[in-house]
Design a protein around this motif. Structure first.
Motif, PDB file in Angstrom:
ATOM      1  N   SER A   1      32.016  73.677 -78.206  1.00 53.81           N
ATOM      2  CA  SER A   1      31.999  73.187 -76.825  1.00 53.81           C
ATOM      3  C   SER A   1      30.718  73.608 -76.110  1.00 53.81           C
ATOM      4  N   ASN A   2      29.674  73.795 -76.892  1.00 51.45           N
ATOM      5  CA  ASN A   2      28.333  74.129 -76.378  1.00 51.45           C
ATOM      6  C   ASN A   2      28.276  75.440 -75.607  1.00 51.45           C
ATOM      7  N   ARG A   3      29.216  76.302 -75.875  1.00 50.28           N
ATOM      8  CA  ARG A   3      29.213  77.602 -75.202  1.00 50.28           C
ATOM      9  C   ARG A   3      28.337  78.564 -76.004  1.00 50.28           C
ATOM     10  N   ILE A   4      27.399  79.199 -75.319  1.00 48.67           N
ATOM     11  CA  ILE A   4      26.535  80.176 -75.974  1.00 48.67           C
ATOM     12  C   ILE A   4      27.242  81.528 -75.939  1.00 48.67           C
ATOM     13  N   ARG A   5      27.378  82.121 -77.095  1.00 50.60           N
ATOM     14  CA  ARG A   5      28.032  83.445 -77.160  1.00 50.60           C
ATOM     15  C   ARG A   5      27.140  84.397 -77.941  1.00 50.60           C
TER      16      ARG A   5
END
Ligand code: BTN
Length: 243
Positions: A228-232
């Motif tokens: 979901s294009n979340r940068i972690r």
């Protein structure tokens, strides 16, 4: 330039190297090499399995007084690259799995256990413990996917010769670090990084998720992007790759 101390048997070469440092009995470039460890240590509480006389079990001593403690992951890269240089001359498909395992064909060929001491803003001393599986062909412990070079090449390795080659390669990258060539080291590391930019399954506690590795942060953190294009961003051992 470097000096190899060969021991028949020891609890752990890292422990021995730490004692040498504490008693001010070792110069930079001292390498403790043994045939057998009674208490070989892996990361955290893991043990490191190695049959007597079969594999490389060594610890290199550094005094990187020039290196800010915040940049300590650079030394981890340097050691990984030294091992990579040696292994990749012997066989194909060698990759560095973050933070510092060496994999061949998705199986673990080598592990590195780095122990630092800090003085003020800089590093005071570092012990880089290196285990490379060379000639062992049967592994008894439940370590995930161990493999040796011999299993790929069919060759029998001279442990002392390998120790010299690996030490030379590590110190060649260490010179780059001393000169401040961070970008050269970063580039070499990212080029050999396992699953860089590939979709990969990760595990964090009970949570499993797919993400791809975008890169490595300035303190050695793993930077990922999920579906979901979340940068972690993860610190060491906060997350595990599912091989
Ligand atoms: C890992 O868990 O991947 C790190 C393994 C490091 C093993 C090496 S063998 C030589 C040195 N002495 C130890 O007790 N451990 C390191």
């Amino acid at each position: 330039m470097y000096n190899i101390i060969l021991l028949n048997e020891v609890d752990s070469t890292n422990n021995y190297a730490n004692h040498l440092i504490m008693s001010e009995a070792a110069e930079e470039g001292t390498v403790v090499l043994t045939r057998y460890q009674k208490m070989g240590r892996g990361y955290a509480t893991n043990a490191w399995e190695s049959a007597a006389g079969k594999n490389l079990l060594a610890s290199i001593i550094f005094y990187p007084h020039f290196l800010p403690a915040k940049d300590q992951f650079m030394l981890s890269k340097v050691v990984s690259l030294g091992l990579y240089d040696f292994a990749s001359k012997e066989t194909a498909d060698v990759k560095i799995k973050w933070p510092n395992d060496l994999l061949v064909d998705n199986k673990k060929l080598a592990g590195i256990l780095i122990e630092n001491s800090v003085k003020g803003p800089n590093l005071e001393s570092v012990v880089a413990g290196i285990g490379i599986n060379l000639n062992q062909t049967v592994f008894l412990s439940d370590a995930p996917n161990p493999v040796s070079l011999k299993q790929f090449t069919g060759k029998e390795y001279d442990v002392q010769e390998v120790c010299k080659t690996v030490t030379e390669r590590v110190f060649s990258w260490y010179e780059e670090l001393r000169k401040g060539n961070y970008s050269k080291i970063d580039l070499a590391y990212i080029n050999q990084l396992y699953r860089h930019e590939e979709w990969t399954l990760f595990k964090k506690g009970d949570d499993r998720f797919e993400a791809r590795i975008l890169g490595i942060g300035e303190f050695g953190q793993l930077i990922t992007e999920d579906r979901s294009n979340r940068i972690r961003t993860f610190m060491f051992k906060e997350v595990e790759m599912i091989l």
